[in-house]
Design a protein around this motif. Sequence first.
Motif, PDB file in Angstrom:
ATOM      1  N   PRO A 302       0.835  -1.202   0.000  1.00  0.00           N
ATOM      2  CA  PRO A 302       0.000   0.000   0.000  1.00  0.00           C
ATOM      3  C   PRO A 302       0.862   1.242   0.000  1.00  0.00           C
ATOM      4  O   PRO A 302       1.999   1.234   0.460  1.00  0.00           O
ATOM      5  CB  PRO A 302      -0.821  -0.139   1.288  1.00  0.00           C
ATOM      6  CG  PRO A 302      -0.054  -1.104   2.143  1.00  0.00           C
ATOM      7  CD  PRO A 302       0.639  -2.020   1.200  1.00  0.00           C
ATOM      8  N   PRO A 346      -3.231  -4.051  -6.274  1.00  0.00           N
ATOM      9  CA  PRO A 346      -3.653  -2.710  -6.684  1.00  0.00           C
ATOM     10  C   PRO A 346      -5.055  -2.708  -7.285  1.00  0.00           C
ATOM     11  O   PRO A 346      -5.685  -1.657  -7.395  1.00  0.00           O
ATOM     12  CB  PRO A 346      -2.598  -2.308  -7.719  1.00  0.00           C
ATOM     13  CG  PRO A 346      -2.033  -3.589  -8.229  1.00  0.00           C
ATOM     14  CD  PRO A 346      -2.104  -4.547  -7.082  1.00  0.00           C
ATOM     15  N   ASN A 349      -6.926  -2.860  -3.756  1.00  0.00           N
ATOM     16  CA  ASN A 349      -6.252  -2.122  -2.676  1.00  0.00           C
ATOM     17  C   ASN A 349      -6.289  -2.899  -1.363  1.00  0.00           C
ATOM     18  O   ASN A 349      -6.341  -2.308  -0.281  1.00  0.00           O
ATOM     19  CB  ASN A 349      -6.862  -0.728  -2.490  1.00  0.00           C
ATOM     20  CG  ASN A 349      -5.862   0.249  -1.885  1.00  0.00           C
ATOM     21  OD1 ASN A 349      -4.648   0.096  -2.046  1.00  0.00           O
ATOM     22  ND2 ASN A 349      -6.356   1.245  -1.176  1.00  0.00           N
TER      23      ASN A 349
END
Length: 474
Positions: A302, A346, A349
């Motif tokens: 992250p 991604p 997330n």
Amino acid sequence: MAHGGLLVLLVAITRSGSLSGAVVQLTDFDRAQDYLQQFGYLKETTDPQDPQHLQEVTEALRMFQKVNDLQPSGELDDATLEVMSLPRCGLQDNFLNTHLKFRLTGRWRKKHLTYRLHNYTPDMSRAQVKLSIQQAFNMWSDVSDLTFREVDHGLQEDIRISFHDSHTSCPFPFDGPGGVLAHAEAPESGRIHLDEDELWTEGTRRGSNLRIVAAHEIGHALGLGHSQFRSALMAPVYVGYRGNFKLHSDDVNGIQALYGKRTTGSPSWSPTTPADVSPAEGSNHSPADPCTARLDAIMLGPWKRTFAFSGNDMWTITDLGHNPPTKINQLWKELPGNLNAAVHSPRTNKTYFFKGNQVWRYSGSVLDYGYPKKVQRIPANIDAALYLENNKKLVFIKGSNFWQWDELRYNILAHFSRPLARLFSGVPSSPDAAFTWTNGMVYFFRGDDYWRVNKRLTVDRGYPLSKRERWMRC
């Protein structure tokens, strides 16, 4: 003991004035008057003996004393002289009244800013300097709708940070050790200068703390003036190192007035805070050595940071090498050490951590409800996990086999196993760790070796190379 009312000339003052007729040493008078003029409390005058000027000096002293939590007597006492001798920011205070509120000097027309370090101080390693500056920016992004990204040399930056000494040409020259520590320009200049004559440090009370001073100057570069709260970051006088330093409400109110509050999903954590893990602060923890430690996992995690894990420790990796390690549970509180694998998606997330037959899933640094869970239809103790960009799936590896999982199609971690060689050509079986990096390449690690896999999913020529030398820069 008071030094009186700055009068070396024994000028008679009426009873209504607060300046006494006592005599003060010329050096104290000159130093105090110069200070008040330099930092915006007092206008320059052609006639220092003018009673009106002397009254203005008294009022300037009162203002200076008030904002520094001193008795506002208007007299030049020892406590006032002591505060004037403390290191501070080189910008003027310009406190026009005693209303205690943040002051704004400008604003960027965007909220996603870049920065670049023009040079480095020899007092700290390059990695330490980069980390301190990164943490300084994080102080502001943690409480506002701003984001910051460091860019390499040759790329255009919004905010430029450089070190120079008193001998370097500058519109506002430094004054040698002590005194002025740094200065910055309001938006949209983006220039921040730090005095190289200072001793820059982190995690100790010696010298000047780079993280705190840089954060103050970044505040100026973002459009904040000086605060009249002495405990605020934006107070003009540097009060020394504090390991648990936090922004004052005046700092937060000021930056949010300019750019708004932090929105959900923005970075809210600054990795590897040395003040939190330094042995000098009482920790008995002996962190892993990134130069010699065997990786348990690695991921582009992250906030687009590269995290490496070994035992109970983790550290971040930049283009210049590794940052100081810290404990895993300082960021992901419920997470155990000695992980088998870690991967960040991604696409959703979400961040997944694997150990034994369990998986932990996090949103940022917050554990999702219902986790940890038992993994299903993939074996326990997997070797590695990675996100594959070409099909947007998660890949789990154990031995010479792999499993793929589409997060948006299945609710469980499950798929059919296949030989690893059918997906990647030339990679080792049973890797310690694997991940897809910012350049879109996939990297496999085993021992000190690493392999780079191109977008055709074959290993590039010349590999393996040394992880210790190329990634950790040891």
